[in-house]
Design an enzyme around this catalytic site. Structure first.
Site, PDB file in Angstrom:
ATOM      1  N   CYS A 137       0.837  -1.199   0.000  1.00 32.95           N
ATOM      2  CA  CYS A 137       0.000   0.000   0.000  1.00 32.95           C
ATOM      3  C   CYS A 137       0.877   1.257   0.000  1.00 32.95           C
ATOM      4  O   CYS A 137       1.477   1.569  -1.014  1.00 32.95           O
ATOM      5  CB  CYS A 137      -1.003  -0.027   1.142  1.00 32.95           C
ATOM      6  N   HIS A 149      -3.604  -4.799   0.850  1.00 37.30           N
ATOM      7  CA  HIS A 149      -3.050  -5.149   2.158  1.00 37.30           C
ATOM      8  C   HIS A 149      -3.068  -6.663   2.372  1.00 37.30           C
ATOM      9  O   HIS A 149      -3.976  -7.194   3.019  1.00 37.30           O
ATOM     10  CB  HIS A 149      -3.842  -4.461   3.272  1.00 37.30           C
ATOM     11  N   GLU A 179      -1.404  -8.251   4.374  1.00 42.00           N
ATOM     12  CA  GLU A 179      -1.142  -8.531   5.789  1.00 42.00           C
ATOM     13  C   GLU A 179      -2.377  -8.387   6.664  1.00 42.00           C
ATOM     14  O   GLU A 179      -2.353  -8.741   7.856  1.00 42.00           O
ATOM     15  CB  GLU A 179      -0.047  -7.580   6.301  1.00 42.00           C
TER      16      GLU A 179
END
Length: 259
Positions: free
Chosen positions: A105, A195, A197
């Site tokens: 990002c 994202h 994660e």
């Protein structure tokens, strides 16, 4: 602000394991699911909490990889985030030395900006929630993103976007509302707009923190969080595999260079 003089380290690997330098820009945007998979793969995460004043290294010597996380600042807001010039320098070093790099990002936007691309505010407002991605032709055979299936969901949370790729960058994944969702530069640098994660709890925390901004943009925060929670099993499977694939690149680099 509390200034820490020593880097924060997480992970399960021993001190002799290859180290990944992790640049974290704010408290609620840590390495998350990506970090879990990298640690499980035997890599050591050297997490630098930059907003707390933890210094970034001058070079990547001693690190086998560079992971640059997301955050709410614009990639050019050096006044608000005075560590960004050092991050851009580390990005350029990683590309020049072929040190494996993954930008997430804001991290992906920093990659684009540092290498001569451009980042702009999204005219259509934020892209948030679980969004399906499209494979682009160059994804076939890519060592990190080659296994991402067509239509795989990704957790999105961004107001800015990569508007122009750096010279020589190869687009790998796109989307209907944001064309540059993932790209590669050189042999060992990957950048993503989304994202990998983040899980449902992470996005719920972001939605709570950005509640007023979301309302002003006409975004249904509850529906946005629900979309990520529904997609979470697939998010974990797809982006966990991608994290492991990038970790394998890091380990191969460490073995070849003796890092």
């Amino acid at each position: 602000m509390t200034v820490t003089t020593e880097p924060s380290r997480t992970g399960t690997a021993g001190g002799g394991a290859p180290a990944v330098l992790v640049v974290q820009h704010e408290e609620d945007a840590g390495p998350g699911l990506v970090g879990e998979r990298l640690a499980r793969a035997g890599l050591r995460l050297d997490v630098r909490r930059a907003w707390e004043g933890v210094p970034l290294p001058e070079t990547l010597g001693g690190h086998a990889g560079l992971l640059v996380l997301g955050g709410s600042v614009n990639c050019e807001e050096d006044g608000a985030a005075p560590w960004l010039p050092r991050v851009r320098a580390l990005v350029r070093e990683a590309v020049a030395r072929e040190v494996p790099l993954l930008g997430i990002c804001l991290g992906g936007q920093l990659v684009a900006h540092a290498l001569g691309g451009a980042v702009a505010r999204r005219a259509r407002g934020p892209e948030v929630g679980a969004v399906p991605l499209r494979r682009l032709p160059a994804a076939a055979g890519d060592p990190v993103l080659g296994g991402v299936p067509e239509g795989a969901p990704a957790a999105q949370w961004h107001w800015d976007k990569v508007d122009r790729l750096p010279a020589g960058a190869v687009p790998l994944l796109g989307g209907d509302d944001c064309p540059y969702q993932a790209f590669r530069v050189g042999s060992a640098c990957w950048a993503v707009q989304f994202h990998p994660e983040a899980d449902g709890d992470t996005v719920a925390g972001w939605a709570a923190g950005d509640a007023e901004v979301l309302r002003a943009a006409g975004v249904d925060a509850g529906a946005t969080v629900a979309s990520v929670r529904r997609a979470e099993p697939e998010l974990r499977a797809v982006w966990g595999a991608v994290s492991e694939a990038w970790g394998a690149v890091v380990r191969a680099h460490a073995g070849a260079r003796g890092v």
